[in-house]
Design an enzyme around this catalytic site. Structure first.
Site, short mmCIF file in Angstrom:
data_model
loop_
_atom_site.label_atom_id
_atom_site.label_comp_id
_atom_site.label_asym_id
_atom_site.label_seq_id
_atom_site.Cartn_x
_atom_site.Cartn_y
_atom_site.Cartn_z
N GLY A 1 -11.32 1.30 12.99
CA GLY A 1 -10.85 1.70 14.33
C GLY A 1 -11.95 2.04 15.32
NE ARG B 1 -7.52 5.94 20.32
CZ ARG B 1 -6.65 5.27 19.59
NH1 ARG B 1 -6.26 4.08 19.98
NH2 ARG B 1 -6.15 5.76 18.48
CG LEU C 1 -18.30 3.98 11.88
CD1 LEU C 1 -19.14 4.02 13.14
CD2 LEU C 1 -18.79 5.01 10.87
CG ASN D 1 -1.88 1.11 1.29
OD1 ASN D 1 -1.88 1.97 0.41
ND2 ASN D 1 -2.72 1.11 2.31
NE ARG E 1 -6.52 0.83 0.39
CZ ARG E 1 -6.87 1.35 1.53
NH1 ARG E 1 -6.10 1.22 2.58
NH2 ARG E 1 -8.00 2.00 1.65
#
Ligand code: AMP
Length: 395
Positions: free
Chosen positions: A329, A283, A207, A7, A90
């Site tokens: 994530g 977070r 998400l 990638n 990719r």
């Protein structure tokens, strides 16, 4: 088959060496600062990570460094690069040319080049990765797997923009959608978890730092939130999602921004970072909101609200829904966000089991007993999809 997955970004290159059947990962890592100086991080399960500074003026040196460490007697995992059966790349934008993965030949490279105007940031970097592999491993077959391909089954009513039709005809302006490899993987897993019914309606919520939803009928994508580019849809880490185009004219006029500056704001300074002023990481937002930061709380509320709206829209567009999938994530790890997104959707048969939802990063059915709509947490595995496509095309 043992597949190397690449990638390539403009100054970085991620790699993973894995078995296409079963998905065992032998090694993976990251080349960073390509064109600047060069740093390699190499990870082998069960061993300590290796970090080394290796000059990488171009992607060729980066690929060479990956191959060198893979065959290193101490740090490596293979004796010879001949053990790499094929390379899967990719590629971001396949435009209208690619509805599925393909073996890389001159025709394929030309077609990827033609898609550069549609993916100006990513496609040139993806091509650098492909050309470096061709140079260094000329005999190893290479396959391109496109982020857009899964969405090419959308009907015209979903992909057409309501602007003069000539821009579609002459300039390929339409909805393409991204994260296609992830949506393909998790929707297929969901259909499996539903017991492989003859007909199915699935909404996939990818998400992460970048986010998108897709509506999938009988395994085929019928709509998705991203558009010509990955800026569209609902708010993401730093991307705005859909905005009224009038805002561009208004702000450009007020502040004298040119279109590049304006797009930089919408891509890099917007989303939940833009609203909160705190962070693009959910977070951090959770923590700030819990400490009473109102803008962080608003950013989370806005994200949840927009995801809910798209779920409702897609359920209606499909005439029902059998399963809602959370992945990437945030989808895999944020217990609270999943709960808040599904809250209030009992009217349409979506009922979450709070206990079951208390899970992170595992494939789990988190719907309550008797919930008409299943709610699945499914860790995405784009690499496995790329490896499987590559192996299938190189058999
Ligand atoms: P991805 O782009 O799929 O790697 O997702 C990255 C994003 O996942 C990060 O920006 C975080 O916001 C989010 N994330 C990861 N772990 C958690 C967690 N435990 N709770 C909330 N968000 C998380």
């Amino acid at each position: 088959m043992k597949i190397l997955i690449i990638n390539a970004g403009s100054s970085s290159l991620k790699y993973q060496f894995m078995e296409s059947e079963g998905g065992e990962v032998f090694a993976k890592g990251l080349c960073e600062r390509i064109g600047i100086d060069g740093r390699l991080t190499h990870k082998v399960p069960g061993r300590e990570d290796v970090k080394s500074d290796i000059p990488m003026p171009t992607h060729s040196e980066a690929i060479q460094a990956v191959l060198d460490i893979m065959v290193d007697p101490v740090k490596g995992v293979i004796k010879s690069t001949d053990e790499i059966a094929a390379v899967g790349h990719r590629v971001l934008h396949g435009g209208m040319a690619f509805t599925e993965s393909c073996i890389i030949d001159d025709k394929c490279i030309e077609a990827i080049k033609k898609c550069i105007p549609l993916g100006p940031l990513h496609n040139p970097a993806n091509l650098m990765g492909i050309e470096a592999c061709q140079k260094i491993m000329p005999k190893t077959p290479q396959v391109a797997v496109f982020d857009t391909a899964f969405h090419m089954t959308m009907p015209a009513k979903a992909y057409i923009y309501a602007i003069p039709y000539e821009y579609y005809e002459k300039d390929d302006v339409r909805r393409y959608g991204f994260h296609g490899t992830s949506h393909r993987y998790v929707s297929a897993r969901a259909i499996d978890m539903l017991g492989n019914p003859a007909h199915s309606k699935v909404i996939c919520c990818h998400l992460g730092n970048g986010s998108s939803l897709s509506a999938v009928v009988d395994g085929k994508c019928v709509d998705t939130t991203m558009g010509l580019g990955p800026l569209a849809g609902f708010p993401m880490g730093t991307r705005s999602g859909d905005v009224d185009a009038t805002i561009l004219e208004y702000l450009m006029g007020r502040y004298g921004y040119d279109i590049k500056e304006m797009l930089n704001i919408l891509n890099k300074k917007s989303g939940v970072l833009g609203i909160s002023g705190v962070s693009s990481d959910f977070r951090d937002l959770d923590e700030a909101a819990q400490k009473g930061n109102e803008r962080a709380a608003l950013a989370l509320e806005k994200f949840i609200y927009e995801v809910k709206k798209f779920i409702g829209a897609y359920a209606n567009a499909m005439g029902g829904v059998d399963a809602i999938v959370f992945t990437a994530g945030i989808g895999e790890n944020s217990i609270d966000l999943r709960r808040r997104i599904c809250e209030g959707m009992e009217y349409m048969g979506v009922k979450m089991d709070a206990e079951k939802n208390n899970t992170r990063g595992k494939e789990v059915d988190v719907s309550a007993d008797g919930s008409k709509v299943k709610i699945f947490v499914i860790p995405t595995n784009e690499e496995l999809m790329i490896a499987m496509d590559t192996a299938a095309l190189c058999k």
